[in-house]
Design a protein around this motif. Structure first.
Motif, PDB file in Angstrom:
ATOM      1  N   GLU A 199      27.520  36.829  48.641  1.00 38.03           N
ATOM      2  CA  GLU A 199      27.474  38.513  48.657  1.00 38.03           C
ATOM      3  C   GLU A 199      28.024  38.944  49.729  1.00 38.03           C
ATOM      4  O   GLU A 199      28.683  40.023  49.796  1.00 38.03           O
ATOM      5  CB  GLU A 199      25.976  39.047  48.383  1.00 38.03           C
ATOM      6  CG  GLU A 199      25.452  38.768  47.027  1.00 38.03           C
ATOM      7  CD  GLU A 199      26.152  39.442  45.786  1.00 38.03           C
ATOM      8  OE1 GLU A 199      26.667  40.463  46.151  1.00 38.03           O
ATOM      9  OE2 GLU A 199      26.180  38.927  44.842  1.00 38.03           O
ATOM     10  N   ALA A 218      31.343  41.418  49.731  1.00 39.26           N
ATOM     11  CA  ALA A 218      31.198  42.709  50.425  1.00 39.26           C
ATOM     12  C   ALA A 218      32.428  43.043  51.185  1.00 39.26           C
ATOM     13  O   ALA A 218      33.049  43.974  51.394  1.00 39.26           O
ATOM     14  CB  ALA A 218      29.953  42.959  50.942  1.00 39.26           C
ATOM     15  N   TRP A 267      35.811  43.565  49.812  1.00 39.98           N
ATOM     16  CA  TRP A 267      36.001  44.661  49.194  1.00 39.98           C
ATOM     17  C   TRP A 267      36.214  45.741  50.340  1.00 39.98           C
ATOM     18  O   TRP A 267      37.226  46.615  50.190  1.00 39.98           O
ATOM     19  CB  TRP A 267      34.922  45.200  48.384  1.00 39.98           C
ATOM     20  CG  TRP A 267      34.846  46.564  47.841  1.00 39.98           C
ATOM     21  CD1 TRP A 267      33.919  47.736  48.123  1.00 39.98           C
ATOM     22  CD2 TRP A 267      35.913  47.234  47.177  1.00 39.98           C
ATOM     23  NE1 TRP A 267      34.226  48.685  47.390  1.00 39.98           N
ATOM     24  CE2 TRP A 267      35.554  48.489  46.863  1.00 39.98           C
ATOM     25  CE3 TRP A 267      37.074  46.624  46.678  1.00 39.98           C
ATOM     26  CZ2 TRP A 267      36.177  49.458  46.145  1.00 39.98           C
ATOM     27  CZ3 TRP A 267      37.930  47.688  45.858  1.00 39.98           C
ATOM     28  CH2 TRP A 267      37.611  49.073  45.624  1.00 39.98           C
ATOM     29  N   THR A 268      35.481  45.523  51.562  1.00 40.97           N
ATOM     30  CA  THR A 268      35.789  46.284  52.725  1.00 40.97           C
ATOM     31  C   THR A 268      37.317  46.219  53.241  1.00 40.97           C
ATOM     32  O   THR A 268      37.931  47.104  53.386  1.00 40.97           O
ATOM     33  CB  THR A 268      34.856  46.126  53.702  1.00 40.97           C
ATOM     34  OG1 THR A 268      33.523  46.261  53.226  1.00 40.97           O
ATOM     35  CG2 THR A 268      34.891  46.829  54.910  1.00 40.97           C
TER      36      THR A 268
END
Length: 267
Positions: free
Chosen positions: A59, A63, A66-67
């Motif tokens: 995860e 994350a 995506w950032t």
């Protein structure tokens, strides 16, 4: 200038050594991402793809990915707009302080990243935070845009300097207004430089770590920051190799495409 055969051989050997010093460590990282052992032993005796699967299901990695995509995309869009506008202003118009403005635009790429990071960190904390604008995704994007603008600016300005202004004048003489001239004549003339600069800006932003360290709030991680934070954790070493391999591949693709665009334009 004609080189002797020994000189050519020496230059080829030297070039080969330089290329090996640059790319063999990168190749080792990619190979280790498929290494079944967690110790990174070499030579590799057993290959596996489970670390890639583990990275995808992590995860924190997803994350951070995506950032990174968000920041790089928005910073690139800002760079495309501002870099192109500044390139047009400096290429098409003469005004007082033109050389100074040109220097100030390209200066961020020459400054050490830590200087830019510290300057932005101080600005957000001492000036903007009292106004309600603290460190966050916005500050990271601003930090990346400062040097991404240079990539687009340099590409577009160089192309505009080689364009034939007579084509634009001919289009307007034939009745085309300014927007139509830009769409049909001007933009196609620098389009490859525009796209190439955007690709380089995206690659540079996607890999950035120094400026991000000073402009990201605690808990906000891009992929490079995630790697830095997990390098000292032995159980995460295989996954770190996977993410490093992803960064290598993601960086190579935009650079390759940009080079192809530039090469096609030259031909």
């Amino acid at each position: 200038m004609t080189l002797s055969r020994p000189a050519k051989v020496l230059l080829r050997v030297f070039a080969g050594l330089v290329m090996a010093a640059i790319y063999l460590p990168l190749l080792l990282v990619i190979l280790n991402s498929f290494n079944a052992t967690t110790s990174g032993a070499f030579p590799i005796s057993d290959f596996t793809t489970r670390w890639w699967v583990a990275a995808w299901h992590n995860e924190g990695v997803r994350a951070a990915l995506w950032t990174s995509i968000q920041v790089a995309t928005i910073a690139t869009v800002i760079a495309l707009v501002l870099g192109t506008m500044i390139a047009f202003a400096l290429s098409r118009y003469a005004f007082f302080g033109k050389n100074v403005v040109n220097l100030l635009v390209v200066l961020p790429i020459a400054l050490p990243g830590i200087v830019t990071g510290v300057a932005l960190n101080n600005t957000f904390k001492t000036v903007l935070e009292p106004l309600g604008i603290g460190l966050g995704l916005f500050s990271v994007i601003v930090g990346h845009a400062t040097f991404c603008v240079v990539m687009v600016f340099n590409n577009v300005q160089a192309r505009l300097g080689r364009m034939n202004r007579g084509l634009e004048e001919a289009a307007m003489d034939m009745g085309a207004n300014l927007p139509r001239t830009f769409i049909d004549v001007t933009f196609p003339g620098f389009r490859s430089a525009f796209i190439g600069g955007g690709l380089l800006a995206f690659a540079l932003s996607f890999d950035e770590i120094v400026v991000t360290t000073f402009t990201a709030p605690p808990g906000t991680e891009t992929l490079p920051i995630w790697i830095f934070n997990n390098m000292s954790r032995p159980n995460q070493a295989p996954v770190v190799n996977v993410i490093a391999a992803v960064l290598i591949i993601v960086s190579m693709i935009p650079v390759y495409l940009s080079q192809r665009l530039t090469g096609d334009d030259k031909r």
